[in-house]
Design a protein around this motif. Structure first.
Motif, PDB file in Angstrom:
ATOM      1  N   ARG A 116       0.830  -1.206   0.000  1.00 16.09           N
ATOM      2  CA  ARG A 116       0.000   0.000   0.000  1.00 16.09           C
ATOM      3  C   ARG A 116       0.863   1.255   0.000  1.00 16.09           C
ATOM      4  N   THR A 117       1.864   1.307   0.887  1.00 19.21           N
ATOM      5  CA  THR A 117       2.710   2.506   0.944  1.00 19.21           C
ATOM      6  C   THR A 117       3.612   2.602  -0.281  1.00 19.21           C
ATOM      7  N   ARG A 118       3.975   1.462  -0.848  1.00 17.79           N
ATOM      8  CA  ARG A 118       4.777   1.505  -2.072  1.00 17.79           C
ATOM      9  C   ARG A 118       3.979   2.150  -3.202  1.00 17.79           C
ATOM     10  N   LEU A 119       2.703   1.822  -3.295  1.00 14.02           N
ATOM     11  CA  LEU A 119       1.845   2.442  -4.305  1.00 14.02           C
ATOM     12  C   LEU A 119       1.616   3.915  -3.991  1.00 14.02           C
ATOM     13  N   ASP A 120       1.496   4.263  -2.712  1.00 20.85           N
ATOM     14  CA  ASP A 120       1.326   5.670  -2.325  1.00 20.85           C
ATOM     15  C   ASP A 120       2.505   6.510  -2.803  1.00 20.85           C
ATOM     16  N   VAL A 121       3.721   5.971  -2.649  1.00 19.10           N
ATOM     17  CA  VAL A 121       4.910   6.710  -3.097  1.00 19.10           C
ATOM     18  C   VAL A 121       4.911   6.830  -4.614  1.00 19.10           C
ATOM     19  N   ALA A 122       4.528   5.777  -5.309  1.00 19.94           N
ATOM     20  CA  ALA A 122       4.461   5.834  -6.780  1.00 19.94           C
ATOM     21  C   ALA A 122       3.463   6.899  -7.227  1.00 19.94           C
ATOM     22  N   ARG A 123       2.326   6.994  -6.542  1.00 25.77           N
ATOM     23  CA  ARG A 123       1.347   8.030  -6.880  1.00 25.77           C
ATOM     24  C   ARG A 123       1.905   9.419  -6.613  1.00 25.77           C
ATOM     25  N   MET A 125       5.032  10.283  -6.752  1.00 26.08           N
ATOM     26  CA  MET A 125       5.984  10.558  -7.824  1.00 26.08           C
ATOM     27  C   MET A 125       5.279  11.011  -9.093  1.00 26.08           C
ATOM     28  N   TYR A 126       4.165  10.362  -9.412  1.00 23.50           N
ATOM     29  CA  TYR A 126       3.403  10.771 -10.596  1.00 23.50           C
ATOM     30  C   TYR A 126       2.903  12.201 -10.425  1.00 23.50           C
ATOM     31  N   ARG A 127       2.429  12.527  -9.227  1.00 19.54           N
ATOM     32  CA  ARG A 127       1.912  13.870  -8.952  1.00 19.54           C
ATOM     33  C   ARG A 127       3.024  14.914  -9.087  1.00 19.54           C
ATOM     34  N   MET A 128       4.249  14.544  -8.703  1.00 18.51           N
ATOM     35  CA  MET A 128       5.386  15.455  -8.839  1.00 18.51           C
ATOM     36  C   MET A 128       5.738  15.674 -10.301  1.00 18.51           C
ATOM     37  N   ARG A 129       5.605  14.652 -11.108  1.00 13.13           N
ATOM     38  CA  ARG A 129       5.955  14.761 -12.523  1.00 13.13           C
ATOM     39  C   ARG A 129       4.905  15.530 -13.305  1.00 13.13           C
ATOM     40  N   PHE A 130       3.639  15.321 -12.959  1.00 13.01           N
ATOM     41  CA  PHE A 130       2.548  15.920 -13.716  1.00 13.01           C
ATOM     42  C   PHE A 130       1.602  16.644 -12.758  1.00 13.01           C
ATOM     43  N   PRO A 131       1.982  17.834 -12.316  1.00 17.67           N
ATOM     44  CA  PRO A 131       1.140  18.594 -11.378  1.00 17.67           C
ATOM     45  C   PRO A 131      -0.230  18.865 -11.992  1.00 17.67           C
ATOM     46  N   GLY A 132      -1.214  18.927 -11.130  1.00 16.27           N
ATOM     47  CA  GLY A 132      -2.562  19.211 -11.613  1.00 16.27           C
ATOM     48  C   GLY A 132      -3.398  17.981 -11.834  1.00 16.27           C
ATOM     49  N   GLU A 133      -2.784  16.795 -11.787  1.00 18.89           N
ATOM     50  CA  GLU A 133      -3.535  15.556 -11.924  1.00 18.89           C
ATOM     51  C   GLU A 133      -3.665  14.876 -10.567  1.00 18.89           C
ATOM     52  N   ASP A 134      -4.752  14.170 -10.387  1.00 20.03           N
ATOM     53  CA  ASP A 134      -4.988  13.457  -9.130  1.00 20.03           C
ATOM     54  C   ASP A 134      -4.941  11.954  -9.388  1.00 20.03           C
ATOM     55  N   PRO A 135      -3.819  11.289  -9.062  1.00 12.50           N
ATOM     56  CA  PRO A 135      -3.700   9.855  -9.313  1.00 12.50           C
ATOM     57  C   PRO A 135      -4.107   9.000  -8.111  1.00 12.50           C
ATOM     58  N   SER A 136      -4.765   9.604  -7.113  1.00 16.68           N
ATOM     59  CA  SER A 136      -5.023   8.900  -5.855  1.00 16.68           C
ATOM     60  C   SER A 136      -5.902   7.663  -6.026  1.00 16.68           C
ATOM     61  N   SER A 137      -6.707   7.611  -7.089  1.00 19.46           N
ATOM     62  CA  SER A 137      -7.584   6.457  -7.284  1.00 19.46           C
ATOM     63  C   SER A 137      -7.052   5.481  -8.321  1.00 19.46           C
ATOM     64  N   GLY A 145       0.118   3.288 -17.491  1.00 16.33           N
ATOM     65  CA  GLY A 145      -0.491   3.659 -18.766  1.00 16.33           C
ATOM     66  C   GLY A 145      -0.586   5.160 -18.951  1.00 16.33           C
ATOM     67  N   ARG A 146      -0.997   5.854 -17.894  1.00 13.16           N
ATOM     68  CA  ARG A 146      -1.129   7.301 -18.007  1.00 13.16           C
ATOM     69  C   ARG A 146       0.238   7.973 -18.134  1.00 13.16           C
ATOM     70  N   GLU A 147       1.223   7.453 -17.397  1.00 12.66           N
ATOM     71  CA  GLU A 147       2.575   8.011 -17.497  1.00 12.66           C
ATOM     72  C   GLU A 147       3.127   7.826 -18.900  1.00 12.66           C
ATOM     73  N   GLY A 148       2.909   6.641 -19.485  1.00 15.89           N
ATOM     74  CA  GLY A 148       3.388   6.393 -20.841  1.00 15.89           C
ATOM     75  C   GLY A 148       2.762   7.342 -21.851  1.00 15.89           C
TER      76      GLY A 148
END
Length: 316
Positions: A116-123, A125-137, A145-148
């Motif tokens: 769970r926490t490993r996925l939280d960190v991955a989310r 990281m995604y938020r840091m790369r692409f501000p303005g998006e909410d990957p929490s779900s 897929g979205r990162e690609g």
């Protein structure tokens, strides 16, 4: 002449902080020696001196030779050394950690060991790369897929801005020349980012192999960190350089990445990003992280004072 055994041990307090160092220095076709606590790079044009404690990463290109004493001072100063060339980046040497505390690597291990926490960190990281998006779900597969898609969009956008034709990412490991000019520039930019990320991770005492997005590789966490800045730094610089000229694209890309990294203070930001990912300010020990603070592990997750014998606490 002083002997090795009589040399005082270097303290992290005497070393330049990672965030204050030069991101990387690239050398090729020269011999690297040591002069006191500095490096010398000698070629047919003469000798230059480089203060070793100010180097984040030393990139050694084709035709370089380095002495044992030069590697010794680089290790003592906490600098990373990466051999680069057509084979890509391989991290062959790393200086010691610039911190005496194990807080970051322990936090990394805790976060990594729980799905769970490993996925939280991955989310995060995604938020840091692409501000303005909410990957929490998003699930992990949806994140990938979205990162690609976002990275593909970035390639197309930068190609349009630079006026270049983009036919997709093509890179054959071990064959730098197999790609077209822009692919070579993208590869060279990635090499620089991997070197910076590897040295930052090592200097902070983290575990390079415990990645939150990448997995199964000794540098998985390094790849995670380098990718944080791919869309913002590496891809735009690569396309800008490729649009200027097809000549000497590798070295020109390295110089352009170095200038961009220094201009935006990326090294300091990279250090802060790693710390915030693994151990946010609210969880950080206010004690000085560079001091020796050794404890012993006891029961129920408690740490107790070291340096004493606990035999008297028990009735044997």
């Amino acid at each position: 002449m002083s002997t090795v055994g009589k040399r005082p041990a270097a303290s992290p307090r005497e070393l330049t902080r990672m965030s204050d160092r030069i991101s990387f220095i690239y050398l090729e076709r020269c011999t690297i020696h040591r002069a006191d606590n500095a490096l010398t790079a000698e070629d047919a044009d003469g000798i230059i001196h480089i203060p070793s404690a100010t180097i984040g990463t030393l990139l050694l290109g084709p035709g370089t030779r380095v002495t044992h004493q030069a590697m010794s001072v680089l290790g003592d100063s906490g600098a990373g050394v990466v051999w680069v060339g057509e084979q890509g980046v391989r991290f062959y040497s790393g200086g010691r950690s610039l911190t005496r505390s194990s807080a970051l690597v322990e936090a990394q291990a805790r976060l990594w060991a729980n799905r769970r926490t490993r996925l939280d960190v991955a989310r995060t990281m995604y938020r840091m790369r692409f501000p303005g998006e909410d990957p929490s779900s998003l699930s992990r597969h949806e994140l990938l897929g979205r990162e690609g898609r976002r990275v593909k969009d970035s390639y197309r956008e930068q190609a349009s801005l630079a006026g270049l034709t983009w036919n997709g990412r093509h890179y054959v490991p071990g064959d730098f020349d197999s790609g077209d000019t822009v692919n070579q520039a993208v590869t060279a930019a990635a090499q620089c980012m991997y070197g910076i990320a590897q040295t930052t991770v090592s200097a902070l005492g983290c575990a390079p192999g415990l990645g939150f997005i990448h997995s199964g590789h000794e540098l998985a966490f390094v790849l995670d960190i380098a990718d944080l800045y791919k869309v913002e730094v590496a891809i735009p610089v690569a396309f800008e350089v490729a649009a200027q000229s097809p000549d000497d694209v590798g070295s020109r890309t390295r110089r352009a990445i170095r200038d961009r990294v220094n201009d935006i203070g990326l090294l300091k930001r990279c250090v802060n990003d790693v710390k915030q990912l693994l151990l946010p300010d609210s969880q950080r020990d206010p004690a000085d992280p560079d001091t020796d603070h050794v404890t012993l592990q006891s029961d129920h997750g408690m740490n107790i004072e070291s340096g004493r014998n606990y035999a008297q606490d028990f009735d044997w």
